[in-house]
Design an enzyme around this catalytic site. Structure first.
Site, short mmCIF file in Angstrom:
data_model
loop_
_atom_site.label_atom_id
_atom_site.label_comp_id
_atom_site.label_asym_id
_atom_site.label_seq_id
_atom_site.Cartn_x
_atom_site.Cartn_y
_atom_site.Cartn_z
N ARG A 22 -42.08 8.72 10.57
CA ARG A 22 -41.85 8.44 9.14
C ARG A 22 -40.64 9.17 8.59
O ARG A 22 -40.64 9.56 7.41
CB ARG A 22 -43.09 8.78 8.29
CG ARG A 22 -44.26 7.83 8.45
CD ARG A 22 -44.05 6.54 7.66
NE ARG A 22 -44.89 5.47 8.21
CZ ARG A 22 -46.07 5.13 7.74
NH1 ARG A 22 -46.56 5.74 6.70
NH2 ARG A 22 -46.77 4.17 8.31
N ARG A 77 -40.87 7.75 2.18
CA ARG A 77 -40.81 7.98 0.74
C ARG A 77 -40.49 9.41 0.31
O ARG A 77 -40.26 9.66 -0.87
CB ARG A 77 -42.13 7.54 0.10
CG ARG A 77 -42.21 6.03 -0.04
CD ARG A 77 -43.57 5.61 -0.56
NE ARG A 77 -44.60 5.91 0.43
CZ ARG A 77 -45.91 5.74 0.23
NH1 ARG A 77 -46.34 5.32 -0.93
NH2 ARG A 77 -46.78 6.00 1.18
N ARG A 107 -35.96 1.04 -1.86
CA ARG A 107 -37.19 0.24 -1.83
C ARG A 107 -37.63 -0.22 -3.21
O ARG A 107 -38.41 -1.18 -3.33
CB ARG A 107 -38.33 1.09 -1.21
CG ARG A 107 -38.22 1.32 0.29
CD ARG A 107 -39.01 0.27 1.10
NE ARG A 107 -40.40 0.16 0.67
CZ ARG A 107 -40.90 -0.81 -0.06
NH1 ARG A 107 -40.15 -1.82 -0.42
NH2 ARG A 107 -42.16 -0.81 -0.40
N ASP A 135 -42.74 -2.17 10.34
CA ASP A 135 -44.15 -1.75 10.27
C ASP A 135 -44.91 -2.35 11.43
O ASP A 135 -44.52 -3.40 11.96
CB ASP A 135 -44.80 -2.18 8.95
CG ASP A 135 -46.06 -1.37 8.71
OD1 ASP A 135 -45.96 -0.21 8.31
OD2 ASP A 135 -47.16 -1.90 8.98
N TYR A 170 -57.07 -3.07 12.14
CA TYR A 170 -56.55 -3.52 10.83
C TYR A 170 -56.94 -4.97 10.55
O TYR A 170 -57.27 -5.34 9.44
CB TYR A 170 -55.03 -3.38 10.77
CG TYR A 170 -54.56 -1.99 10.41
CD1 TYR A 170 -54.80 -1.46 9.14
CD2 TYR A 170 -53.88 -1.20 11.32
CE1 TYR A 170 -54.38 -0.19 8.80
CE2 TYR A 170 -53.46 0.08 10.99
CZ TYR A 170 -53.71 0.58 9.73
OH TYR A 170 -53.30 1.85 9.40
O1 1CP Z 1 -39.52 6.26 9.86
C1 1CP Z 1 -40.39 5.59 10.42
O2 1CP Z 1 -41.38 6.08 10.99
C2 1CP Z 1 -40.15 4.10 10.53
C3 1CP Z 1 -40.96 3.17 9.95
C4 1CP Z 1 -42.47 3.01 10.08
C5 1CP Z 1 -43.32 3.10 11.19
C6 1CP Z 1 -42.99 3.62 12.58
C7 1CP Z 1 -43.24 2.55 9.01
C8 1CP Z 1 -42.75 2.31 7.64
N1 1CP Z 1 -44.51 2.28 9.46
C9 1CP Z 1 -44.59 2.64 10.79
C10 1CP Z 1 -45.75 2.51 11.68
C11 1CP Z 1 -47.11 2.34 11.09
N2 1CP Z 1 -47.50 1.55 10.06
C12 1CP Z 1 -48.26 2.94 11.63
C13 1CP Z 1 -48.27 3.81 12.86
C14 1CP Z 1 -47.97 5.22 12.54
C15 1CP Z 1 -49.05 5.96 11.80
O3 1CP Z 1 -50.10 6.22 12.41
O4 1CP Z 1 -48.82 6.26 10.62
C16 1CP Z 1 -49.37 2.55 10.86
C17 1CP Z 1 -50.81 2.96 11.04
C18 1CP Z 1 -48.87 1.66 9.85
C19 1CP Z 1 -49.68 0.95 8.83
C20 1CP Z 1 -49.23 1.30 7.48
N3 1CP Z 1 -48.07 0.85 6.93
C21 1CP Z 1 -49.85 2.22 6.57
C22 1CP Z 1 -51.15 2.97 6.78
C23 1CP Z 1 -52.30 2.22 6.19
C24 1CP Z 1 -53.66 2.88 6.34
O5 1CP Z 1 -54.20 3.33 5.31
O6 1CP Z 1 -54.20 2.93 7.45
C25 1CP Z 1 -49.02 2.28 5.43
C26 1CP Z 1 -49.23 3.07 4.19
C27 1CP Z 1 -47.90 1.41 5.68
C28 1CP Z 1 -46.73 1.17 4.80
C29 1CP Z 1 -45.49 1.84 5.25
N4 1CP Z 1 -44.87 1.60 6.47
C30 1CP Z 1 -43.72 2.33 6.54
C31 1CP Z 1 -43.59 3.09 5.32
C32 1CP Z 1 -42.46 3.99 4.99
C33 1CP Z 1 -44.71 2.78 4.52
C34 1CP Z 1 -44.99 3.30 3.11
C35 1CP Z 1 -44.80 2.25 2.07
C36 1CP Z 1 -43.45 2.11 1.41
O7 1CP Z 1 -42.39 2.25 1.93
O8 1CP Z 1 -43.41 1.81 0.22
#
Ligand code: 1CP
Length: 368
Positions: A38, A42, A51, A87, A165
């Protein structure tokens, strides 16, 4: 760029900092490489600005936006790798499921899978090259724009994590709806896991063809499985992905890329993970570095595993925590990272202090 203005996956700028690739192979490094899960996220004001007002998945579908978000953290910190902004849930979307981002709630499936009959709603044949073309374009564009500064990583969710999911319909603490499938409908569960594996293999190969120089597979929900369920419903698919992707890379005449497996809270499976065909095993913070080394030997490189919350400490304390972590893992076959992703309220300055501490302490240790 070709004559039609298309950005093509060739003639990429030469790689300048290959410490990440060397560490993944267990070779000598100048300093221990470091990146953060990540890192495009954010906690960065420029991320929030890019964003702002845009739908999350619309952003994922814009190669220009993904490229910009991927490069932002590199402008601030000397990270040794970049991870493409995207994602894991783009894969269920490609299989025909709707996923929306609900502000304040996170990703949501309006119509999750309830029972095995619902598997009929999934596409039987997924044309990954067209469905996920936008990710491939983002990777190719970023490989050009990153100017060879550091390697670019692609990624995917692992089958069990994506399955959970698709059934839970979003985040969950118990994963009880998805686990109900494992105990009540094991055959349908394997059918879904196989379908996901097929798509993931094509997806990762597509990422390598587009220019990804490393791949990370996120089994973020390993922790809700026990060792028996992990061996049946996660490990075989993780193995199949590494084996099949590597085989296809070879068949396509491409160069091998290191693959990283991150099974969050899967410490019970560390020995199996270290023999599952990945060059690197990424660890969460619940595993002690020395015991992780003892349990995996020199077969694989390790990545991780500072508690992300340690970034709430003072910079001096961060430096001490990093030093201890480096002494525990050693400087060979090691990639520094956090044990999970950065949180939105983290201070970018402390992220910088983490990166600097890894570089400084590892250079000291390497001098000895
Ligand atoms: O910098 C980075 O890591 C690149 C981008 C990235 C990656 C590798 C994002 C952007 N998401 C992911 C992988 C991802 N997405 C995972 C695996 C890693 C982990 O365990 O965290 C998972 C579980 C997700 C699913 C997901 N997407 C969630 C979790 C939901 C939950 O409650 O289980 C969330 C909140 C997202 C949204 C998301 N994806 C990425 C970002 C920066 C965000 C936040 C939202 C935004 O940008 O407004």
């Amino acid at each position: 760029m070709d004559k039609n203005g298309l950005i093509l996956p060739r003639d990429f700028p030469e790689l300048k900092n290959d410490n990440f690739l060397r560490a993944a192979q267990g070779d000598e490094v100048e300093h221990v490489p470091v990146w953060c899960m990540r890192q495009a996220g954010r906690y960065l004001p420029e991320f929030r600005e890019t964003r702002a007002g845009k739908d999350f998945f619309e952003t994922c579908r814009s190669p220009e936006a993904c490229c910009e978000l991927t490069l932002q953290p590199l402008r601030r910190f000397p990270f040794d790798a970049a991870i493409i902004f995207s994602d894991i849930l783009v894969v269920p979307q490609a299989m025909g499921m709707e996923v929306v981002m609900c502000p304040g709630k996170g990703p949501t499936f309006p119509e999750p899978l309830k029972d095995p009959e619902d598997l009929q709603r999934l596409k039987t044949k997924v044309d990954v090259s067209s469905e996920l073309d936008y990710v491939f374009k983002a990777i190719t564009l970023t490989r050009h724009k990153i100017e060879g500064k550091v390697p670019l990583l692609g990624f995917t969710g692992a089958p069990w994590t994506l399955m959970s999911y698709m059934i839970e319909g979003g985040g969950s603490t118990t994963h009880s709806k998805a686990k109900r499938w494992l105990y009540r409908f094991p055959d349908a569960s394997h059918k879904l896991l196989n379908q996901l594996t097929d798509v993931i293999v094509d997806y990762l190969l597509g990422q390598v063809k587009a220019g990804a120089q490393g791949l990370q597979v996120f089994e973020s929900h390993a922790g809700c499985l026990g060792p028996v369920e992990f061996k049946e419903f996660s490990l075989p698919y993780l193995r199949a992905i590494a084996g099949r992707v590597k085989e296809k890379i070879k068949e396509s005449g491409l160069e091998n890329v290191p693959m990283i497996v991150f099974a969050k809270d899967g410490h019970y499976a560390l020995e199996d993970l270290s023999e599952s065909g990945y060059e690197v095993v990424s660890l969460d913070w619940t595993i002690d570095p020395r015991s992780a080394r003892a349990r995996t030997g020199s077969k694989v490189s390790l990545q991780g595993n500072m508690d992300p919350c340690a970034l709430y400490a003072t910079k001096e304390n961060i430096s001490g925590i990093v030093k201890r972590m480096l002494e525990g893992f050693g400087t060979r076959g090691y990639i520094a990272n956090l044990g999970h992703g950065l949180y939105p309220d983290m201070d970018p300055e402390n992220v910088g202090a983490f990166v600097e501490a890894v570089h400084a302490h590892s250079r000291q240790l390497l001098k000895r």
